[in-house]
Scaffold this active site. Structure first.
Site, short mmCIF file in Angstrom:
data_model
loop_
_atom_site.label_atom_id
_atom_site.label_comp_id
_atom_site.label_asym_id
_atom_site.label_seq_id
_atom_site.Cartn_x
_atom_site.Cartn_y
_atom_site.Cartn_z
N ARG A 52 0.76 -1.31 0.02
CA ARG A 52 -0.27 -0.05 0.13
C ARG A 52 0.92 1.42 0.10
O ARG A 52 0.70 2.24 -0.75
CB ARG A 52 -0.93 0.00 1.27
CG ARG A 52 -2.01 1.12 1.22
CD ARG A 52 -3.17 0.94 2.34
NE ARG A 52 -2.53 1.21 3.52
CZ ARG A 52 -3.20 0.92 4.76
NH1 ARG A 52 -4.46 0.42 4.77
NH2 ARG A 52 -2.78 1.09 5.91
N LYS A 151 -2.79 6.89 1.02
CA LYS A 151 -2.46 7.04 2.09
C LYS A 151 -1.43 8.40 2.33
O LYS A 151 -0.14 8.01 2.42
CB LYS A 151 -2.03 5.98 3.02
CG LYS A 151 -2.22 6.03 4.58
CD LYS A 151 -2.00 4.60 5.27
CE LYS A 151 -2.20 4.85 6.84
NZ LYS A 151 -3.49 5.57 7.51
N GLU A 184 -15.96 5.76 5.42
CA GLU A 184 -15.47 4.97 6.12
C GLU A 184 -15.30 6.28 7.67
O GLU A 184 -15.77 7.04 7.39
CB GLU A 184 -13.86 4.75 5.98
CG GLU A 184 -13.08 5.99 5.39
CD GLU A 184 -11.96 5.58 4.92
OE1 GLU A 184 -11.08 4.61 5.21
OE2 GLU A 184 -11.19 6.47 4.14
N1 PMP Z 1 -9.08 4.43 6.52
C1 PMP Z 1 -8.08 5.29 7.08
C2 PMP Z 1 -8.61 6.53 6.75
C3 PMP Z 1 -7.20 5.10 7.77
O1 PMP Z 1 -6.01 6.19 7.93
C4 PMP Z 1 -6.85 3.86 8.28
C5 PMP Z 1 -5.66 3.46 9.22
N2 PMP Z 1 -5.38 3.97 10.15
C6 PMP Z 1 -7.96 2.74 8.08
C7 PMP Z 1 -8.91 3.29 7.34
C8 PMP Z 1 -7.50 1.35 8.57
O2 PMP Z 1 -6.72 0.72 7.60
P1 PMP Z 1 -5.50 -0.40 8.26
O3 PMP Z 1 -6.55 -1.41 8.69
O4 PMP Z 1 -4.65 -0.67 7.13
O5 PMP Z 1 -4.94 0.25 9.44
#
Ligand code: PMP
Length: 285
Positions: A52, A151, A184
Site C-alpha cells: 500500500r 495514504k 469510512e
Molecule cells: N481508513 C483510514 C482513513 C485510515 O487512515 C486507516 C488506517 N488508520 C484505515 C482506514 C484502516 O486501515 P488499516 O486497517 O490498514 O489500518
C-alpha cells in the site's frame, strides 16, 4: 534510553531526529505514510502495508529511495534498537527538501522515516460497551480531487472530520462520500451486519483499503459468513443488527450508537464479538 528513530538509513535519538523545514512533506503534505503494528516482535501483514505504501507513492509520482526488502529490514532493525515487541510503527516518506513553491521537481532526497513506539490502545471499556459515533458534515475527499485510496500526508480531510466528531464527544466519526454513501471513519473502516450478512463499502466508495478490513473479510469468509462489498447509506447503518470498525490500532471495535440511533440491541453483537476474537487470534498467532 531514548527512543531511536530511523531516518534514511541511520538511527537517531528521538530529540535529534529532524528533517528540513523546507521538506515538502511539511510545507505541502507532499508524501505518503503507513501505520503498522507488531505483535510479539512480528509485524502484522508487513507485505500488504508495504504494498500500500508503494502504491500510494506511485499514485503521487514519488519514488521511494529504497527497496521493499530494505524497508522491511529497517523496520525490524528499528524495533530491535528500541527493544519493542508489541509496537505501533509509522513509516513516512516525504518528497524531500526543496525550494518554496509546489514544484516537486525542485526537491531532492525523499526522506524515509521509521518511528516505532508503544501502541496507544482505546480503553478496554470501549471494546466491551461499544462506541457511539456520529456522521459528520465533512465529506470524504472526492476521488477526482485526491483519492482516499492514497495514504498521503495530506490528512486534513480526516482531521476536520475527527474534530467534528470530538466536538460531539465521539472518538470516531463516520464520513460519507460525495454521493452521500457511507465511506469510512476518520482512521477506520466500517462494517455492518444485517440478517447474518456482513457488508462493507467497496473500494471505490471513498475508502482507504484497510489491511485490517481485508483480514476481517478473509476471516469472515473462512467462518462461512457471506461478505459483501456494496454501497451503503446512513439508513443501512441505522437499521443494521451490528456495526463495527476495523483498523491497525483499533483492531475490531464495536459501534452501538450512530447519530443517536441505537444499533441492534445496543450492545456489541455476536458476529462482531466473534470476528474481534478471530482477528485477535490471527494477529497474535
Ligand atoms: N481508513 C483510514 C482513513 C485510515 O487512515 C486507516 C488506517 N488508520 C484505515 C482506514 C484502516 O486501515 P488499516 O486497517 O490498514 O489500518
Amino acid at each position: 534510553m531514548s527512543l531511536k528513530i530511523f531516518i534514511n538509513g541511520q538511527l537517531f535519538d528521538k530529540d535529534d531526529a529532524k528533517i528540513s523545514v523546507y521538506d515538502h512533506g511539511l510545507l505541502y503534505g507532499d508524501g505518503v505514510f503507513e501505520g503498522l503494528r507488531s505483535y510479539s516482535g512480528r509485524v502484522f501483514r508487513l507485505e500488504q502495508h508495504l504494498r500500500r505504501l508503494w502504491d500510494s507513492a506511485k499514485a503521487i509520482w514519488l519514488e521511494i529511495p529504497m527497496s521493499r526488502e530494505a524497508m522491511a529490514a529497517a523496520i525490524n532493525e528499528t524495533l530491535r534498537a528500541n527493544k519493542l515487541t508489541d509496537a505501533y510503527i509509522r513509516l513516512v516518506v516525504t518528497r524531500g527538501a526543496g525550494s518554496l513553491g509546489l514544484d516537486p521537481n525542485r526537491t531532492s532526497h525523499p526522506q524515509v522515516i521509521i518511528i516505532t513506539d508503544k501502541i496507544q490502545l482505546y480503553p478496554e471499556e470501549m471494546y466491551e460497551k461499544g462506541l457511539e459515533i456520529i456522521t459528520v458534515n465533512t465529506q470524504r475527499n472526492h476521488p477526482a480531487a485526491l483519492s482516499p485510496r492514497i495514504k498521503s500526508l495530506n490528512y486534513l480531510n480526516n482531521i476536520l472530520a475527527k474534530i467534528e466528531g470530538l466536538q460531539a464527544g465521539c472518538v470516531e466519526a463516520l464520513m460519507l462520500n460525495h454521493k452521500g454513501e457511507v465511506a469510512e471513519c476518520t482512521g477506520d473502516n466500517i462494517f455492518l451486519v444485517r440478517d447474518g450478512i456482513l457488508s462493507t463499502p467497496p473500494k471505490d466508495a471513498g475508502i482507504l483499503e484497510g489491511v485490517t478490513r481485508e483480514a476481517v473479510m478473509e476471516l469472515a469468509t473462512q467462518a462461512g459468513i457471506q461478505v459483501r462489498e456494496i454501497p451503503l447509506t446512513k439508513h443501512d447503518v441505522y437499521i443494521a443488527d451490528e456495526c463495527f470498525l476495523t483498523g491497525t490500532a483499533a483492531e475490531v471495535i464495536p459501534v452501538v450508537k450512530v447519530d443517536s440511533r441505537v444499533i441492534g440491541a445496543g450492545t456489541p453483537g455476536k458476529m462482531t464479538r466473534d470476528l474481534k476474537q478471530r482477528f485477535h487470534r490471527l494477529a497474535r498467532e
